[in-house]
Design a protein around this motif. Sequence first.
Motif, PDB file in Angstrom:
ATOM      1  N   GLN A   7       0.823  -1.207   0.000  1.00  0.00           N
ATOM      2  CA  GLN A   7       0.000   0.000   0.000  1.00  0.00           C
ATOM      3  C   GLN A   7       0.858   1.259   0.000  1.00  0.00           C
ATOM      4  N   ALA A   8       1.820   1.268  -0.874  1.00  0.00           N
ATOM      5  CA  ALA A   8       2.738   2.403  -0.966  1.00  0.00           C
ATOM      6  C   ALA A   8       3.376   2.424  -2.356  1.00  0.00           C
ATOM      7  N   GLY A   9       3.932   3.587  -2.726  1.00  0.00           N
ATOM      8  CA  GLY A   9       4.685   3.673  -3.973  1.00  0.00           C
ATOM      9  C   GLY A   9       3.847   3.740  -5.234  1.00  0.00           C
ATOM     10  N   TYR A  10       2.545   3.984  -5.106  1.00  0.00           N
ATOM     11  CA  TYR A  10       1.678   3.989  -6.296  1.00  0.00           C
ATOM     12  C   TYR A  10       2.133   5.016  -7.329  1.00  0.00           C
ATOM     13  N   GLU A  11       2.425   6.226  -6.852  1.00  0.00           N
ATOM     14  CA  GLU A  11       2.804   7.296  -7.776  1.00  0.00           C
ATOM     15  C   GLU A  11       4.122   6.980  -8.479  1.00  0.00           C
ATOM     16  N   HIS A  12       5.050   6.342  -7.777  1.00  0.00           N
ATOM     17  CA  HIS A  12       6.327   5.973  -8.399  1.00  0.00           C
ATOM     18  C   HIS A  12       6.106   4.950  -9.520  1.00  0.00           C
ATOM     19  N   VAL A  13       5.220   3.996  -9.271  1.00  0.00           N
ATOM     20  CA  VAL A  13       4.919   2.975 -10.288  1.00  0.00           C
ATOM     21  C   VAL A  13       4.262   3.616 -11.508  1.00  0.00           C
ATOM     22  N   LEU A  14       3.308   4.490 -11.261  1.00  0.00           N
ATOM     23  CA  LEU A  14       2.614   5.156 -12.373  1.00  0.00           C
ATOM     24  C   LEU A  14       3.563   6.068 -13.148  1.00  0.00           C
ATOM     25  N   SER A  15       4.459   6.738 -12.449  1.00  0.00           N
ATOM     26  CA  SER A  15       5.450   7.593 -13.112  1.00  0.00           C
ATOM     27  C   SER A  15       6.351   6.763 -14.017  1.00  0.00           C
ATOM     28  N   ALA A  16       6.742   5.592 -13.533  1.00  0.00           N
ATOM     29  CA  ALA A  16       7.585   4.698 -14.330  1.00  0.00           C
ATOM     30  C   ALA A  16       6.826   4.207 -15.569  1.00  0.00           C
ATOM     31  N   ALA A  17       5.536   3.927 -15.397  1.00  0.00           N
ATOM     32  CA  ALA A  17       4.718   3.472 -16.524  1.00  0.00           C
ATOM     33  C   ALA A  17       4.583   4.575 -17.565  1.00  0.00           C
ATOM     34  N   PHE A  66      -5.137  -0.452  -7.559  1.00  0.00           N
ATOM     35  CA  PHE A  66      -4.670   0.771  -6.916  1.00  0.00           C
ATOM     36  C   PHE A  66      -5.864   1.512  -6.306  1.00  0.00           C
ATOM     37  N   PRO A  67      -5.638   2.352  -5.301  1.00  0.00           N
ATOM     38  CA  PRO A  67      -6.732   3.141  -4.713  1.00  0.00           C
ATOM     39  C   PRO A  67      -7.360   4.077  -5.749  1.00  0.00           C
ATOM     40  N   GLU A  68      -8.607   4.422  -5.519  1.00  0.00           N
ATOM     41  CA  GLU A  68      -9.341   5.289  -6.437  1.00  0.00           C
ATOM     42  C   GLU A  68      -8.599   6.589  -6.721  1.00  0.00           C
ATOM     43  N   SER A  69      -8.005   7.192  -5.700  1.00  0.00           N
ATOM     44  CA  SER A  69      -7.317   8.475  -5.863  1.00  0.00           C
ATOM     45  C   SER A  69      -6.112   8.366  -6.799  1.00  0.00           C
ATOM     46  N   GLN A  70      -5.448   7.223  -6.813  1.00  0.00           N
ATOM     47  CA  GLN A  70      -4.261   7.033  -7.644  1.00  0.00           C
ATOM     48  C   GLN A  70      -4.609   6.559  -9.056  1.00  0.00           C
ATOM     49  N   ALA A  71      -5.709   5.869  -9.184  1.00  0.00           N
ATOM     50  CA  ALA A  71      -6.054   5.249 -10.477  1.00  0.00           C
ATOM     51  C   ALA A  71      -7.121   6.014 -11.255  1.00  0.00           C
ATOM     52  N   LYS A  72      -7.482   7.204 -10.815  1.00  0.00           N
ATOM     53  CA  LYS A  72      -8.579   7.943 -11.453  1.00  0.00           C
ATOM     54  C   LYS A  72      -8.341   8.160 -12.944  1.00  0.00           C
ATOM     55  N   SER A  73      -7.121   8.544 -13.324  1.00  0.00           N
ATOM     56  CA  SER A  73      -6.850   8.806 -14.741  1.00  0.00           C
ATOM     57  C   SER A  73      -6.970   7.528 -15.567  1.00  0.00           C
ATOM     58  N   LEU A  74      -6.626   6.378 -14.975  1.00  0.00           N
ATOM     59  CA  LEU A  74      -6.777   5.103 -15.679  1.00  0.00           C
ATOM     60  C   LEU A  74      -8.247   4.752 -15.858  1.00  0.00           C
ATOM     61  N   VAL A  75      -9.045   4.980 -14.819  1.00  0.00           N
ATOM     62  CA  VAL A  75     -10.486   4.742 -14.918  1.00  0.00           C
ATOM     63  C   VAL A  75     -11.088   5.653 -15.976  1.00  0.00           C
ATOM     64  N   ASP A  76     -10.686   6.922 -15.968  1.00  0.00           N
ATOM     65  CA  ASP A  76     -11.187   7.865 -16.971  1.00  0.00           C
ATOM     66  C   ASP A  76     -10.758   7.449 -18.373  1.00  0.00           C
ATOM     67  N   GLY A  77      -9.546   6.881 -18.482  1.00  0.00           N
ATOM     68  CA  GLY A  77      -9.086   6.386 -19.778  1.00  0.00           C
ATOM     69  C   GLY A  77      -9.939   5.231 -20.270  1.00  0.00           C
ATOM     70  N   LEU A  78     -10.341   4.355 -19.359  1.00  0.00           N
ATOM     71  CA  LEU A  78     -11.242   3.247 -19.697  1.00  0.00           C
ATOM     72  C   LEU A  78     -12.604   3.779 -20.133  1.00  0.00           C
ATOM     73  N   LEU A  79     -13.121   4.739 -19.387  1.00  0.00           N
ATOM     74  CA  LEU A  79     -14.465   5.243 -19.651  1.00  0.00           C
ATOM     75  C   LEU A  79     -14.577   6.056 -20.934  1.00  0.00           C
ATOM     76  N   ARG A  80     -13.457   6.546 -21.417  1.00  0.00           N
ATOM     77  CA  ARG A  80     -13.558   7.350 -22.639  1.00  0.00           C
ATOM     78  C   ARG A  80     -13.305   6.537 -23.914  1.00  0.00           C
ATOM     79  N   LEU A  81     -13.191   5.219 -23.766  1.00  0.00           N
ATOM     80  CA  LEU A  81     -13.156   4.375 -24.958  1.00  0.00           C
ATOM     81  C   LEU A  81     -14.461   4.535 -25.729  1.00  0.00           C
TER      82      LEU A  81
END
Length: 208
Positions: A7-17, A66-81
Amino acid sequence: EWAVQHQAGYEHVLSAALKAFHLEKTTEDRLLLFSAALRLQSKSFMDCSAPLNPQGCSLLCQFARFPESQAKSLVDGLLRLSEKEFIDLSRHAAGSRVIEAFLVGGAMSPKAMQRIGRHFNGHLAQVAMDKYGSHVIEKLWKLSPFTTKNSMMEELAESKEKLESSSHGRLVVRNCRLDQFIRKREDWVKEEQTQNTKRNLFDDIING
């Protein structure tokens, strides 16, 4: 997996991606991360007509935890397909698991869940008769609030004969209790309301 486990490092993982797919940390590029991962394509070579990549889909399944706060942009990316992209994704062996992962993971808000449901409006029977899509429909039905479930059942009821002509459709009819909905709707409503009350009580206990 490490980020989820600890439950840590989410932003670092997303930055790397983002860096791996040649994306910047802008709002628009963060929204592109979902599509880039889906096909393992960098920003300069993104092609929505290319086949989905199983490894990319597996990566997205991890992001869905990932928590909702960290994954919001990914969810939005899914929803805009687009509608077609979303339906094709739900009927793909690896893509369907991505949708399921986002439905059950911690990334989706209740509002986003409702928007997911609207993507299937008019296509429920078509997806429910598919080998992979049927699992998505069942998962969505199970996790949706009562009003959404009721709307889904009304649409599925219109295609009951067609659903029963398909082995996968028959499973959806059985597991969603479509026969009961059609013949004894009052019993169906009471049972769903009872199950909903139990879930809410359980959530209150778990979440304090």
